[in-house]
Write an enzyme that holds these catalytic residues in place. Structure first.
Site, PDB file in Angstrom:
ATOM      1  CB  ALA A   1       6.493  -3.087  -4.375  1.00 42.04           C
TER       2      ALA A   1
ATOM      3  CD  GLU B   1       6.586   4.875  -3.687  1.00 43.20           C
ATOM      4  OE1 GLU B   1       7.236   5.912  -3.906  1.00 43.20           O
ATOM      5  OE2 GLU B   1       6.938   3.750  -4.103  1.00 43.20           O
TER       6      GLU B   1
ATOM      7  CD  GLU C   1       7.031  -0.268  -2.179  1.00 44.08           C
ATOM      8  OE1 GLU C   1       6.669   0.907  -2.417  1.00 44.08           O
ATOM      9  OE2 GLU C   1       8.097  -0.733  -2.602  1.00 44.08           O
TER      10      GLU C   1
ATOM     11  CD  GLU D   1      12.045   5.029  -3.919  1.00 49.71           C
ATOM     12  OE1 GLU D   1      12.109   4.105  -3.082  1.00 49.71           O
ATOM     13  OE2 GLU D   1      11.015   5.269  -4.565  1.00 49.71           O
TER      14      GLU D   1
END
Length: 983
Positions: free
Chosen positions: A368, A370, A404, A426
């Site tokens: 995914a 963000e 996210e 991260e």
């Protein structure tokens, strides 16, 4: 961005099909001659439409353009190598963007040459911070229409100040710039505007502005979508493509009528217009907040959506219409509001945008991304179907949504200044995703799983001499390929692990207090990781009596951030002596990387004795120390709940006491630490710190163990034994021993589920049921193999699949392994016809389990055919095949033979190449395989390895370590298994 499962190992046995979270950002050769020729036709057509006042102006290709009169084929010159500003990868500091206006028109149908293209124009207003006669702005694979002989138009925004004339303009492909040399200088503290008109290919390369395709009702549908992180916004429009170059963006999308356009901002207006004779729709979006280019997103699709309002925030889930109609977005919609509210409380900061759109894409390179206000996902990371999705799929959706949404503040609102600090962005989201998922599903105990998914996982990488520190020097991270290489297990999982440790010893309340002031000070701006340390220190100072730290946050954390690796802490319970040493899986490996702390860490140690309440934490600050409280004749256990990022070793007597405790009453040891004891001993043994037979002794009690985490730890560590011994005489007695250990667990779950008619109630029990079936079938337990073959045969015969979603991955795999071509072909047809992404993932993984070499070879060929295996799934499918002992040499030969093609077609900048290289070589343990690996590195040095560059060296190091380990341990392990099965 949640990148992979990854970079990512699969979290549960049932999750063999979890999608790769660091997968291909493949680059299609738009610079290839055939493509250039084809594009020139399109560009000529678009030129006539969009630039009627300059009929002779043609778009420039990615080659320097001379200042000569323009023709339809621009003159190409290649400047001699130099140290000019345009030969450097970092932008100069002379220009700072403030506001962009971008209009893009993606064509969702191909032109007569078969190409999909997009056209656009963009203006950027910027401030000049120092006099300069040069403009550098990022551009990659875009082709520009010339105006007055140049690739852009420059105007002044400051009253009374004229813009200099452009002297020359060209594209610099190596450093990805549009270069403008001016006749005179831009003036400090004045504002200017640069306008460009361009076109590019809407390729299927998963990067920048790209296309995704899917079938619906027998028709091919096309989605125009984006993936900008880390350096691909420049493929969509010219921009100052660095995270610190934040600006406001006004986005307008031109799109086919009947399609839906989305971007970061809320839709302001959408009207039907006529553009160049086409009846189209024009959607204008509200101005974004001040943000980085890598967080931009714009999408045109025929998707459907569901939505609701949560505290004045519009939450919407977009996906293919059949998926939305089938309710596959419901779970994500139901949990997003809960998680969003949790993070508002956690950060003490309101969500800064009016909407939170989330969209599931058929083709997507990561798990995914963000993008602020428009988060993009793989379908498997967002869509949930109760009939087809396992509890592992469900947990993955909850954790990735949390990951996210955590970025909406930490990463988007406050952004790290440069990619060398990616680990903090991260790593932080990878830690707090467990907190957000726990809020969404409090009965799962999901917070504990960080130990298996992240801490233990990254230990394996960080114990290599070829590892790297969390934080790199800014000067060492310059090229896009170097940036992509940072998206690895160290940044995500080690980052998460050390931040969890930090939150623990500060206490969560103090940690959150520091976060709150950090986010407030740097909102809509940029920071470096030490800025966070300063705010946490302020919070510590305000709560000094509660925290009781003797060292500063920066002093402690720098020992974990600025040097690679981690320590093994050895505790002698006879003397109370403690020591620490850099832990290396291969103790003979040579560490060439210098450490500012001489590989010493400031180590927080939480510990207990004999099941009593935990003792006061002890801080080990030097290579060795003595703590009299740790002198004991009872068992002592350190690193409670594995909140510390280190391994623990003990004196022989204490090891014996711990093993006795496991065999006598294993529940006196906390469940996370039972998993830790197994993982620590197996890895200490690999490092020659303790005997391997001691590690094997920690598995003797497993026939009494019913909890998921210890079993998962044992299976994960014994996987190494399979890798090393499934081609040797150790394999037989090892299989017998493990079958004996798992049989009770298998029957336990058979009884618990009324002979497999139901699934257990508890989340972790559902995972462990999968472990029981998987290991029982793997070790040849007849009842298990009969069970899965019958289930699969019933499906083939009745065409009705009654296998529970939790069990499908392991049932499919074991049934296909036991079967032949008929079973494989049936599964392939089910895969081709699957409309549920999570079901397709399970089948794609299971197809690699066959023992038929010809089927595996055919499957390998399929991986490079995007009509059969999507590009996003190619590298992970090859790794699935390599996980199979039969498929491993086939996959290795395939990758070696096709490396140049795989690398060019599937992405030199891809996040997945480290996974691919590690995956196909992890079984290597012979001199011959080592020679092949070194030869592979040498022969492909000109092609390169992209994000897998470090993985090649790690694979060589790991192979050498494996060879030594087998030489040292094979005989003793064989004797131990023989003895154990005869007891």
């Amino acid at each position: 961005m949640r990148a992979c499962a990854c970079v990512t190992e699969h979290r549960q046995t049932d999750r063999q099909t979890a999608s790769w979270e660091k997968v291909s950002t493949s680059v299609k050769g738009a610079g290839a001659v055939a493509t250039i020729i084809a594009l020139s036709v399109v560009y000529s057509q678009e030129k006539a439409k969009n630039n009627p006042t300059s009929p002779t102006d043609a778009p420039a290709t990615d080659a320097p353009a001379t200042d000569a009169p323009t023709t339809d084929t621009p003159t190409v010159t290649t400047p001699a190598p130099s140290n000019e500003p345009w030969d450097k990868y970092r932008l100069p500091k002379s220009l700072v963007p403030e506001h962009y206006n971008v209009t893009l028109w993606p064509r969702l149908t191909p032109d007569e040459t078969g190409l999909y293209v997009f056209t656009g124009d963009s203006s950027v207003q910027f401030n000049c911070t120092e006099d300069t006669d040069l403009i550098l702005i990022h551009s990659n694979k875009l082709n520009y229409f010339k105006h007055a002989g140049h690739l852009a138009v420059l105007t002044s925004v400051s009253p009374g100040v004229e813009a200099p004339a452009i002297r020359s303009s060209w594209l610099q492909p190596e450093t990805q710039y549009l270069v403008l040399q001016l006749h005179s200088k831009l003036l400090k503290n004045h504002r200017y505007q640069l306008w460009t008109n361009f076109t590019g290919e809407l390729a299927d390369d998963l990067g920048g502005f790209y296309r995704s395709e899917y079938m619906e009702d027998g028709q091919k549908k096309v989605v125009a979508t984006t993936q900008m992180q880390p350096t691909d916004a420049r493929k969509a429009f010219p921009c100052f493509d660095e995270p610190a170059m934040k600006a406001f963006f006004d986005i307008t999308l031109i799109h086919d009528r009947g399609t839906v356009a989305l971007s970061n901002g809320r839709e302001k207006e959408s009207t039907n217009v006529t553009r160049d004779g086409w009846e189209v729709q024009q959607t204008v979006f509200e101005t974004t907040e001040k943000m980085s280019t890598y967080l931009l997103a714009f999408i045109v699709s025929e998707f459907g959506y569901i939505g609701n309002m949560t505290d004045n925030v519009l939450i919407r889930i977009f996906a293919r219409k059949p998926a939305i109609d089938a309710g596959q977005g419901d779970y994500a919609l139901n949990k997003t509001g809960t998680i969003l509210k949790f993070f508002e409380q956690y950060y003490s900061s309101e969500y800064p945008l009016p909407k939170s759109d989330q969209i599931a894409l058929p083709d997507f390179n990561a798990g995914a991304m963000e993008n602020w206000g428009l988060i993009t996902y793989r379908e498997t990371a967002l869509l949930y179907d109760e009939k087809f999705s396992s509890n592992g799929n469900k947990e993955r959706i909850a954790t990735i949504i949390a990951h996210e949404l955590a970025h909406m503040w930490f990463g988007n609102l406050v952004t790290l200044r440069w990619w060398n600090d990616l680990w903090l962005n991260e790593g932080f989201a990878s830690y707090v995703e467990y907190l957000g998922a726990h809020e969404a599903e409090p009965d799962w105990n999901v917070k504990d799983l960080i130990v298996l998914n992240d801490v233990h996982r990254v230990f394996a990488v960080d114990a290599l001499a070829s590892s790297h520190p969390l934080s790199s020097r800014e000067v060492d991270i310059q090229k896009p390929a170097q940036i992509s290489e940072l998206f690895d297990a160290i940044s995500y999982s080690k980052g998460a692990s050390v931040l969890r440790m930090l939150s623990d010893f500060l206490t969560e309340d103090v940690f959150k207090e520091g976060l709150k002031t950090y986010l407030k000070e740097f909102a809509f701006g940029n920071a470096v990781y030490t800025d966070l340390w300063k705010h946490l220190q302020t919070a510590v100072d305000a709560n000094a009596s509660a925290v009781g730290l003797k060292d500063s946050v920066e002093d402690i954390m720098n020992t974990w951030v600025l040097q690679m690796g981690f320590p093994v802490v050895t505790i002698n319970t006879t003397t109370g002596a403690l020591s620490q040493k850099h832990f290396l899986l291969d103790p003979d490996s040579i560490v060439t990387a210098l450490s500012p702390y001489n590989y010493e860490w400031i180590v927080p140690i939480r510990w207990m004795m004999n099941g009593a309440k935990p003792q006061e934490p002890y801080w080990l600050r030097k290579k060795s120390a003595t703590h009299d409280a740790m002198k004991t004749s009872q068992w002592l256990l350190a690193n409670l709940d594995v909140v510390g990022y280190y391994r623990v070793n003990y004196d022989d007597e204490n090891w014996n006491r711990l093993v006795d405790a496991l065999n006598t009453d294993h529940k006196v040891i906390p469940v996370i630490n039972r998993a830790q004891l197994v993982d620590d001993t197996f890895n200490l043994a690999r490092a020659k710190i303790i005997p391997t037979v001691l590690a094997l002794r920690t598995t003797e009690y497993l026939n009494k163990e019913r909890d998921y985490m210890p079993w998962s730890s044992a299976i994960g560590n014994l996987d190494f034994f399979y890798l090393m011994f499934d081609r040797s005489e150790v394999y037989g007695p090892m299989q017998k021993y493990l079958q004996r250990k798992v049989t009770d667990l298998f029957y336990h779950y058979g009884n618990l589920t009324d002979t497999w008619k139901t699934v257990p109630d508890k989340h972790m029990d559902q995972y462990n049921q999968v472990n029981a079936i998987s290991l029982a079938c793997r070790t040849g337990l007849d009842e298990c193999q009969t069970l899965v073959k019958n289930w699969f045969k019933q499906w083939m015969t009745s065409k009705k699949n009654t296998i529970h979603a939790n069990l499908r991955s392991t049932v499919y795999c074991n049934a296909i392994a036991a079967g032949g071509a008929e079973e494989w072909q049936f599964a392939w047809e089910q895969f081709e016809n699957a409309t549920i992404a999570s079901e397709a993932e399970k089948l794609r993984s299971a197809l690699a389990c066959t023992k038929q070499p010809w089927l595996l070879n055919r499957y390998l060929e399929y991986t490079l055919d995007p009509d059969r295996i999507r590009k996003q799934d190619a590298t992970s499918t090859i790794v699935y095949i390599a996980n199979n002992v039969v498929g491993q040499p086939l996959a290795w030969d395939f990758v070696r033979d096709r490396w140049s093609y795989i690398f060019s077609e599937y992405g030199g900048g891809s996040f997945s190449f480290s996974n691919l290289i590690n995956g196909v070589t992890k079984r290597f343990s012979t001199e011959f395989e080592l020679k092949q690996l070194k030869q592979f590195k040498e022969e492909n040095s000109d092609v390169g390895f992209g994000s897998g560059t470090l993985a090649v060296d790690q694979s060589i190091e790991r192979t050498i370590a494996n060879m030594k380990w087998i030489a040292d341990n094979k005989q003793s392990v064989l004797e131990w298994f023989h003895s154990a099965v005869n007891r």
